[in-house]
Design a protein around this motif. Structure first.
Motif, mmCIF file in Angstrom:
data_model
loop_
_atom_site.group_PDB
_atom_site.id
_atom_site.type_symbol
_atom_site.label_atom_id
_atom_site.label_comp_id
_atom_site.label_asym_id
_atom_site.label_seq_id
_atom_site.Cartn_x
_atom_site.Cartn_y
_atom_site.Cartn_z
ATOM 1 N N GLY A 98 0.796 -1.221 0.000
ATOM 2 C CA GLY A 98 0.000 0.000 0.000
ATOM 3 C C GLY A 98 0.823 1.263 0.000
ATOM 4 N N HIS A 99 2.020 1.212 -0.594
ATOM 5 C CA HIS A 99 2.886 2.389 -0.646
ATOM 6 C C HIS A 99 3.152 2.807 -2.095
ATOM 7 C CE1 HIS A 99 3.992 3.031 3.611
ATOM 8 N NE2 HIS A 99 3.688 1.742 3.716
ATOM 9 N N GLU A 100 3.679 4.010 -2.254
ATOM 10 C CA GLU A 100 3.858 4.570 -3.597
ATOM 11 C C GLU A 100 5.025 3.972 -4.358
ATOM 12 O OE1 GLU A 100 2.110 9.121 -3.038
ATOM 13 O OE2 GLU A 100 4.278 8.803 -3.185
ATOM 14 N N ALA A 101 6.120 3.672 -3.654
ATOM 15 C CA ALA A 101 7.340 3.282 -4.362
ATOM 16 C C ALA A 101 8.180 2.352 -3.502
ATOM 17 C CB ALA A 101 8.154 4.527 -4.733
ATOM 18 N N GLY A 102 9.122 1.674 -4.159
ATOM 19 C CA GLY A 102 10.007 0.761 -3.455
ATOM 20 C C GLY A 102 11.430 0.887 -3.946
ATOM 21 N N LEU A 103 12.363 0.376 -3.139
ATOM 22 C CA LEU A 103 13.788 0.405 -3.476
ATOM 23 C C LEU A 103 14.403 -0.921 -3.058
ATOM 24 C CD1 LEU A 103 16.248 2.090 -4.484
ATOM 25 C CD2 LEU A 103 16.583 2.784 -2.093
ATOM 26 N N PHE A 104 14.951 -1.658 -4.019
ATOM 27 C CA PHE A 104 15.576 -2.954 -3.770
ATOM 28 C C PHE A 104 17.015 -2.742 -3.342
ATOM 29 C CE2 PHE A 104 17.214 -7.101 -5.828
ATOM 30 C CZ PHE A 104 16.936 -7.842 -4.688
ATOM 31 N N CYS A 105 17.379 -3.325 -2.204
ATOM 32 C CA CYS A 105 18.719 -3.135 -1.634
ATOM 33 C C CYS A 105 19.307 -4.483 -1.224
ATOM 34 C CB CYS A 105 18.656 -2.208 -0.418
ATOM 35 S SG CYS A 105 18.067 -0.544 -0.771
ATOM 36 N N ALA A 106 20.539 -4.423 -0.747
ATOM 37 C CA ALA A 106 21.272 -5.648 -0.461
ATOM 38 C C ALA A 106 20.841 -6.334 0.827
ATOM 39 C CB ALA A 106 22.770 -5.356 -0.398
ATOM 40 N N SER A 107 20.350 -5.569 1.816
ATOM 41 C CA SER A 107 20.071 -6.179 3.110
ATOM 42 C C SER A 107 19.023 -5.390 3.875
ATOM 43 C CB SER A 107 21.349 -6.254 3.957
ATOM 44 O OG SER A 107 21.736 -4.952 4.374
ATOM 45 N N ILE A 269 11.629 7.534 -1.111
ATOM 46 C CA ILE A 269 12.391 6.556 -1.880
ATOM 47 C C ILE A 269 13.424 7.254 -2.766
ATOM 48 C CG2 ILE A 269 12.245 4.769 -3.648
ATOM 49 C CD1 ILE A 269 11.287 3.963 -0.808
ATOM 50 N N LYS A 270 13.099 8.413 -3.300
ATOM 51 C CA LYS A 270 14.073 9.162 -4.102
ATOM 52 C C LYS A 270 15.276 9.547 -3.251
ATOM 53 C CE LYS A 270 14.574 13.262 -7.045
ATOM 54 N NZ LYS A 270 13.884 14.442 -7.629
ATOM 55 N N LYS A 271 15.028 10.025 -2.046
ATOM 56 C CA LYS A 271 16.128 10.400 -1.139
ATOM 57 C C LYS A 271 16.906 9.157 -0.705
ATOM 58 C CE LYS A 271 17.004 13.871 0.056
ATOM 59 N NZ LYS A 271 18.048 14.819 -0.439
ATOM 60 N N ALA A 272 16.195 8.065 -0.425
ATOM 61 C CA ALA A 272 16.870 6.831 -0.018
ATOM 62 C C ALA A 272 17.756 6.300 -1.137
ATOM 63 C CB ALA A 272 15.836 5.784 0.395
ATOM 64 N N ARG A 273 17.302 6.409 -2.377
ATOM 65 C CA ARG A 273 18.112 5.963 -3.509
ATOM 66 C C ARG A 273 19.411 6.760 -3.584
ATOM 67 N NH1 ARG A 273 16.731 3.027 -7.858
ATOM 68 N NH2 ARG A 273 14.500 3.255 -7.397
ATOM 69 N N HIS A 274 19.325 8.057 -3.302
ATOM 70 C CA HIS A 274 20.511 8.918 -3.299
ATOM 71 C C HIS A 274 21.496 8.461 -2.222
ATOM 72 C CE1 HIS A 274 21.944 13.385 -3.783
ATOM 73 N NE2 HIS A 274 22.923 12.522 -3.893
ATOM 74 N N PHE A 275 20.975 8.212 -1.019
ATOM 75 C CA PHE A 275 21.846 7.773 0.067
ATOM 76 C C PHE A 275 22.393 6.367 -0.188
ATOM 77 C CE2 PHE A 275 19.499 10.928 2.871
ATOM 78 C CZ PHE A 275 20.590 11.770 2.991
ATOM 79 N N ARG A 276 21.590 5.522 -0.826
ATOM 80 C CA ARG A 276 22.087 4.182 -1.150
ATOM 81 C C ARG A 276 23.344 4.279 -2.007
ATOM 82 N NH1 ARG A 276 19.148 -0.091 -5.177
ATOM 83 N NH2 ARG A 276 19.893 1.505 -6.628
ATOM 84 N N LYS A 277 23.324 5.162 -2.965
ATOM 85 C CA LYS A 277 24.500 5.365 -3.810
ATOM 86 C C LYS A 277 25.670 5.898 -2.989
ATOM 87 C CE LYS A 277 26.912 5.830 -7.602
ATOM 88 N NZ LYS A 277 27.528 4.630 -8.210
#
Length: 424
Positions: A98-107, A269-277
């Protein structure tokens, strides 16, 4: 989108009749659990392991998963956001929750820490969480390092310590009233399941209202939220839509080779993607891993009810045959917390006896006095392995009773002093 990449081997959302069928050449067979011989690509030493109760992170990718699902996945670059299998997984999990977006990560540690980092942009800040929670105890101090955040651990006092409540949170809540000595509470982090127990949905809703009233964010470490939803008999979305951000591990009970998905609104999720990088977590051709995770959600997740039933069967068998061995946490999902003290059996003795059956448990290098261990079941644990486990406990307890052995440390206080986790 490339959801069809994994459809030739399963119908979406259809429950399979046998978990063993997932490990063989798509042939339905009578036994409901996998045979270790299926893992033909493993080394000889690992083929001797019939069952591993240390953690549900130890599920093995099957030959079918590797040869069919992963081999047929897309091979784009995820940092460029050009991999169809990754995008499909992220969209699928976002929709399920029920959320707008997702981000696949290693752990799961990464998705938890990215959620905090993306949510708590301006120190000073503090978060509240259960003092037993993974984000506080088992993520290498990531909250302090990545987010410059103070953690106020909360003790669950009601419900025999089963889960924290609004009343527990109120005791530790730091109001943003201008006091320059304090770090105001900006976020509450819950974990479900926690030590295998399920936080009731009504309590989650009450904490959501409390968070709204105090204008703070609510995060869920949902490493095993899949188990929680199955155990509670509700839709996954019933739990997850109550949170601003959710971390969902796919490498534990779901059985994927690796990974976790963070969900939230598009801005988070956009901000999290930035921090993931920034953290070095931008992976490239991750499509094979995403496709395997997607397939496991559709195929392994429906088998969790069976796994939970097997965990209860193990607990009942141990207490029946163990002559004083006890289960000291409620068995509500896939975890069994065993204390051997009442039976006079040491954990080291149990570990040796189980190894002869090809079964591994945690804390194999435990101290001589250790009597407690956490057992975690998953879709690759067979009924036969559980029966063998119960049999070994019974044999050792019978021998101990004949010899009149008694071990100290049977009360609750001593139980809390022993570490039962090893690696999480």
């Amino acid at each position: 989108m490339s959801t069809t990449l994994i459809q030739p081997w399963t119908l979406r959302g259809q429950r399979l009749l046998s978990t063993r069928a997932l490990l063989t050449n798509n042939v339905i067979v009578a036994p409901v659990r996998p045979s270790p011989a299926t893992f033909s690509s493993l080394s000889t030493v690992h083929q001797r392991i019939v069952a591993d109760f240390r953690s549900d992170t130890l599920t093995q990718p099957t030959d079918e998963m590797i040869k069919k699902v992963m081999l047929s996945a897309s091979r784009g670059d995820d940092v460029y956001e050009e991999d169809d299998s990754v995008r499909s997984l992220e969209s699928h999990v976002a929709q399920l929750t029920g959320h707008e977006a997702g981000l696949f990560c290693a752990s799961g540690t990464m998705t938890n820490q990215l959620a905090f980092k993306a949510s708590l942009l301006t120190p000073p800040a503090s978060i509240l969480c259960d003092r037993r929670s993974h984000v506080y105890r088992y993520e290498a101090g990531g909250l302090a390092s990545h987010s410059q955040t103070t953690v106020y651990p909360v003790q669950a006092l009601a419900n025999k310590g089963h889960h924290i409540t609004v009343q527990d949170l109120e005791r530790e809540f730091v109001v943003d009233d201008g006091d320059v000595h304090m770090a105001p509470t900006r976020l509450i982090s819950l974990e479900n399941t926690l030590d295998g127990t399920v936080m009731p949905l009504q309590e989650v809703k009450a904490i959501r209202r409390f968070a709204n009233e105090n204008k703070v964010l609510l995060h869920l470490d949902g490493a095993r939220i899949w188990n929680a939803a199955v155990a509670a008999g509700c839709d996954l979305k019933d739990f997850t839509q109550e949170f601003d951000s959710v971390s969902l591990c796919v490498s534990k009970g779901i059985g994927a080779p690796i990974g976790s998905v963070l969900v939230g609104n598009k801005g988070l999720i956009k901000k999290a993607r930035h921090f993931r990088k920034m953290f070095g977590g931008g992976w490239r051709q991750a499509g094979g891993l995403a496709a395997a995770a997607h397939w496991c959600i559709d195929n392994v997740w429906p088998t969790m009810k069976e796994t939970h039933a097997l965990a209860k069967y193990l607990a009942e068998g141990i207490e029946r045959e163990g002559k004083g061995a006890s289960i000291y946490q409620p068995v509500e999902s896939n975890m069994v917390f065993l204390d051997l003290a009442g039976s006079g059996v040491l954990l080291r003795d149990l570990s040796r006896g189980l190894k002869e059956k090809g079964i591994r448990i945690g804390n194999e290098d435990a101290l001589e006095s250790q009597t407690q261990v956490r057992l975690v079941l998953h879709w690759q644990i067979s009924r036969q392995a559980v029966d063998d486990f119960i049999g070994v406990v019974g044999e050792l307890a019978e021998a101990s009773a004949r010899e009149g052995r008694v071990l100290p440390g049977g009360d609750v206080g001593d139980k809390k002093q022993q570490s039962v986790y090893g690696r999480r």
